[in-house]
Enzyme design. Structure first.
Site, PDB file in Angstrom:
ATOM      1  N   LYS A 170    -161.903  31.257 -41.466  1.00  0.00           N
ATOM      2  CA  LYS A 170    -160.830  31.265 -40.459  1.00  0.00           C
ATOM      3  C   LYS A 170    -161.413  31.957 -39.216  1.00  0.00           C
ATOM      4  CE  LYS A 170    -157.942  33.374 -38.590  1.00  0.00           C
ATOM      5  NZ  LYS A 170    -157.929  33.565 -37.111  1.00  0.00           N
ATOM      6  N   SER A 181    -161.499  44.002 -35.792  1.00  0.00           N
ATOM      7  CA  SER A 181    -161.070  45.347 -35.406  1.00  0.00           C
ATOM      8  C   SER A 181    -160.801  46.223 -36.630  1.00  0.00           C
ATOM      9  CB  SER A 181    -159.806  45.251 -34.554  1.00  0.00           C
ATOM     10  OG  SER A 181    -158.757  44.707 -35.333  1.00  0.00           O
ATOM     11  N   GLY A 230    -158.856  45.442 -40.149  1.00  0.00           N
ATOM     12  CA  GLY A 230    -159.596  45.757 -41.381  1.00  0.00           C
ATOM     13  C   GLY A 230    -158.754  46.596 -42.329  1.00  0.00           C
ATOM     14  N   GLU A 277    -166.767  44.563 -41.502  1.00  0.00           N
ATOM     15  CA  GLU A 277    -167.642  44.999 -40.411  1.00  0.00           C
ATOM     16  C   GLU A 277    -166.722  45.217 -39.220  1.00  0.00           C
ATOM     17  OE1 GLU A 277    -169.259  45.377 -37.328  1.00  0.00           O
ATOM     18  OE2 GLU A 277    -169.954  43.299 -37.331  1.00  0.00           O
ATOM     19  N   CYS A 293    -169.745  45.104 -31.083  1.00  0.00           N
ATOM     20  CA  CYS A 293    -169.319  46.231 -31.923  1.00  0.00           C
ATOM     21  C   CYS A 293    -170.351  47.344 -31.929  1.00  0.00           C
ATOM     22  CB  CYS A 293    -169.008  45.750 -33.333  1.00  0.00           C
ATOM     23  SG  CYS A 293    -170.315  44.758 -34.013  1.00  0.00           S
ATOM     24  N   GLU A 301    -162.850  52.945 -29.204  1.00  0.00           N
ATOM     25  CA  GLU A 301    -163.718  51.815 -28.886  1.00  0.00           C
ATOM     26  C   GLU A 301    -163.121  51.071 -27.689  1.00  0.00           C
ATOM     27  OE1 GLU A 301    -163.950  48.494 -31.733  1.00  0.00           O
ATOM     28  OE2 GLU A 301    -166.102  48.462 -31.318  1.00  0.00           O
TER      29      GLU A 301
HETATM   30  P1  ADP Z   1    -158.697  41.491 -31.868  1.00  0.00           P
HETATM   31  O1  ADP Z   1    -157.496  42.374 -31.929  1.00  0.00           O
HETATM   32  O2  ADP Z   1    -159.760  42.030 -31.003  1.00  0.00           O
HETATM   33  O3  ADP Z   1    -158.400  40.052 -31.597  1.00  0.00           O
HETATM   34  P2  ADP Z   1    -158.747  41.208 -34.721  1.00  0.00           P
HETATM   35  O4  ADP Z   1    -159.391  42.127 -35.682  1.00  0.00           O
HETATM   36  O5  ADP Z   1    -157.261  41.185 -34.705  1.00  0.00           O
HETATM   37  O6  ADP Z   1    -159.368  41.537 -33.316  1.00  0.00           O
HETATM   38  O7  ADP Z   1    -159.263  39.719 -34.943  1.00  0.00           O
HETATM   39  C1  ADP Z   1    -160.367  39.368 -35.727  1.00  0.00           C
HETATM   40  C2  ADP Z   1    -159.971  38.240 -36.650  1.00  0.00           C
HETATM   41  O8  ADP Z   1    -158.973  38.709 -37.540  1.00  0.00           O
HETATM   42  C3  ADP Z   1    -159.399  37.010 -35.967  1.00  0.00           C
HETATM   43  O9  ADP Z   1    -159.895  35.846 -36.616  1.00  0.00           O
HETATM   44  C4  ADP Z   1    -157.913  37.169 -36.222  1.00  0.00           C
HETATM   45  O10 ADP Z   1    -157.214  35.938 -36.237  1.00  0.00           O
HETATM   46  C5  ADP Z   1    -157.915  37.784 -37.596  1.00  0.00           C
HETATM   47  N1  ADP Z   1    -156.679  38.476 -37.959  1.00  0.00           N
HETATM   48  C6  ADP Z   1    -155.820  39.150 -37.165  1.00  0.00           C
HETATM   49  N2  ADP Z   1    -154.785  39.637 -37.867  1.00  0.00           N
HETATM   50  C7  ADP Z   1    -154.991  39.281 -39.163  1.00  0.00           C
HETATM   51  C8  ADP Z   1    -154.278  39.469 -40.392  1.00  0.00           C
HETATM   52  N3  ADP Z   1    -153.144  40.149 -40.458  1.00  0.00           N
HETATM   53  N4  ADP Z   1    -154.815  38.947 -41.504  1.00  0.00           N
HETATM   54  C9  ADP Z   1    -155.982  38.280 -41.489  1.00  0.00           C
HETATM   55  N5  ADP Z   1    -156.669  38.044 -40.375  1.00  0.00           N
HETATM   56  C10 ADP Z   1    -156.201  38.540 -39.226  1.00  0.00           C
END
Ligand code: ADP
Length: 497
Positions: free
Chosen positions: A193, A247, A251, A268, A302, A399
């Site tokens: 995804k 992020s 995570g 990561e 990162c 960050e």
């Molecule tokens: P940012 O806030 O900088 O966009 P994210 O960590 O939210 O960074 O995004 C990294 C990835 O995690 C993207 O592919 C995003 O769609 C996905 N993501 C965001 N929220 C969720 C969630 N609740 N469960 C799984 N994946 C997620």
């Protein structure tokens, strides 16, 4: 670009960019159940330039079923490792052959300079895939010496199963292909995804997976938003492992959600990495090294060395040098051949980063250079150097994920105290040391709590070198043997002779 001129690339990619992309499941292109699409924005203009399927929970379920079927039956589980390696090589060849198109499309999707997208994004990826291919036939178990005689035990490294990969927007394509290469090398199948802001790299990758003849169901790609698509992948009971790059906040959420099924998780996450420049360093290399560790990819990395500690003897010279580079860097759309730094990914990210600069100013930091956005369309921010910063400031603790470096003089030669400064963060992803004194380098490297310590430029992100973080920068490692083994389960077989 080298042999290929831009108008030619425009016409070669026109039909790819004009269609609404579907999901890639079981080597077929399928419509998302929702029938909806994501508008993909070019960060250099702020305008929609492509559309990708908005996958949801039902699509993730379909993809997980395909990955499960490919993992349990069909050609994949019984394929000799050398044939798996050949497939990864074919994928690498396909990536290399498409490097110009990949560079062009990634530059539109993410904003990075086209040459960087071509070389780091596409050609670097082909190299990493070939490295990973070499692991296929080398994933060995062990023969432990048992405590009792007349017993034999040995271990097998079984592929963990169906892997769910979730990737961010800062290095589309490369990040995704790395996870694909590692999953294939370890014998797993994968549902990917990609980030909703940059889905095109993964779609290009799907086309190359198809072209390379990788069996159906081994690699499935579901574009969509974090919620519902990413969430559904993490919550799916038939996914064995999540490998996530993104992020720290997301995570943490993933860890909680994965607890319900006790999935294996590799994370990561973010960083607040320090750079240390000692007075004996080769400043000709240290200054551009320190600058580009923050300004490359508009600071959306990162491992950015965003806390710059410089020995007081060379502080003024280094700050002047880094600021000079910041001033000279050509900021502009990635498709302009002389652009060295592109825009930030989104309006939201631009606001976040300028918010940090404002908070730095409010808390007493001095803007040496930059600090503002570029006039006109797109999410451009000028590379920024802040001085007079202090450990208590928000810009020093959080960050920023933008082209902002915080410089501080270091008037100490005590390595324990310097290490304390390095470790004064909740993160532990990376650190940079510039010094020609081997004693300083090795002693300090051991004291720093970070997954990677790069010395005098280091090795960058080499596919052979494990990568990951201490503390809130993540769990586990990707790349190298550690990365491969993170996608396996150890099975012990005991025999009474
Ligand atoms: P940012 O806030 O900088 O966009 P994210 O960590 O939210 O960074 O995004 C990294 C990835 O995690 C993207 O592919 C995003 O769609 C996905 N993501 C965001 N929220 C969720 C969630 N609740 N469960 C799984 N994946 C997620």
């Amino acid at each position: 670009m080298n042999a290929v001129v831009k108008p030619e690339l425009e016409s070669r990619t026109a039909s790819f960019l004009s269609r609404t992309h579907k999901l890639f499941i079981n080597n077929e292109w399928v419509e998302p159940e929702s029938g909806k699409a994501i508008d993909v924005i070019n960060p250099a203009t702020g305008k929609v330039f492509a559309r990708a399927a908005a996958g949801g929970a039902a699509d993730i379920d379909k993809a997980v079923r395909a990955a499960r079927a490919a993992f349990e039956s069909g050609p994949w589980p019984s394929m000799p490792p050398i044939e798996r390696a050949q497939l990864i090589w074919k994928l690498a060849d396909a990536v290399e052959a498409a490097a110009d198109e990949i560079g062009y499309i990634l530059s539109l999707d993410n904003g990075m300079p086209m040459m960087m997208a071509k070389f780091a994004g596409a050609l670097g990826t082909a190299r990493n895939l070939r490295y990973m291919a070499g692991w296929c036939g080398k994933i060995d178990g062990a023969v432990p010496t048992t405590a009792e005689p007349n017993k034999l035990a040995y271990t097998l490294k079984d592929p963990v199963g169906v892997v769910g990969a979730i990737t961010p927007w800062n290095f589309p394509f490369a990040m995704e292909a790395d996870k694909v290469g590692q999953a294939m090398a370890s014998g797993c199948t994968l549902v990917l995804k990609p980030a909703e802001l940059t889905p095109l790299g993964a779609i290009l990758l799907a086309r190359l997976v198809q072209e390379a003849g990788i069996p159906p169901g081994v690699i499935n790609i579901v574009t969509g938003y974090g919620d519902p698509a990413g969430k559904a992948l993490v919550e799916h009971p038939d996914v064995d492992k999540i490998t996530f790059t993104g992020s720290t906040a997301t995570g943490k959420w993933i860890v909680q959600a994965a607890a319900a099924t006790l999935k294996r998780v590799t994370l990561e996450l973010g960083g607040k990495s320090p750079t240390f420049i000692f007075p004996d360093a080769d400043l000709e290399r240290a200054i551009p090294g320190a600058a580009m560790s923050v300004f490359a990819n508009a600071g959306q990395i990162c491992v950015a060395g965003s806390r710059l500690y410089v020995h007081k003897k060379v502080f003024d010279q280094v700050v002047e040098g880094v600021s000079g580079m910041a001033k000279r860097l050509k900021v502009g759309p990635g498709l302009e051949p002389d652009s060295q730094m592109g825009p930030l990914i989104s309006q939201r990210q631009l606001e976040r980063v300028t918010g940090y600069i404002e908070s730095g100013k409010t808390e007493g930091a001095q803007v040496v250079v930059g600090g503002g956005r570029r006039a006109g369309e797109g999410y451009f921010l000028n590379p920024t150097v802040l001085a007079q910063t202090h450990r208590s400031m928000k810009v020093m603790r959080e960050e920023i994920f933008g082209p902002v470096v915080c410089a501080m003089p270091m008037d100490d030669d005590d390595l324990d105290r310097i290490a304390k400064i390095a470790n004064d963060t909740t993160y532990g992803l990376s650190a940079y040391i510039w010094s020609r004194d081997v004693s300083i380098v090795h002693k300090l490297a051991r004291k720093i709590k970070a997954g990677t310590v790069q010395v005098n430029g280091g090795v960058g992100l080499d596919p052979a070198v494990p990568f990951g973080g201490y503390k809130q920068s993540g769990w586990g490692r990707e790349r190298g043997r550690d990365g491969i083994e993170s996608l396996t389960e150890t099975k012990a077989i005991g025999i009474s002779l």
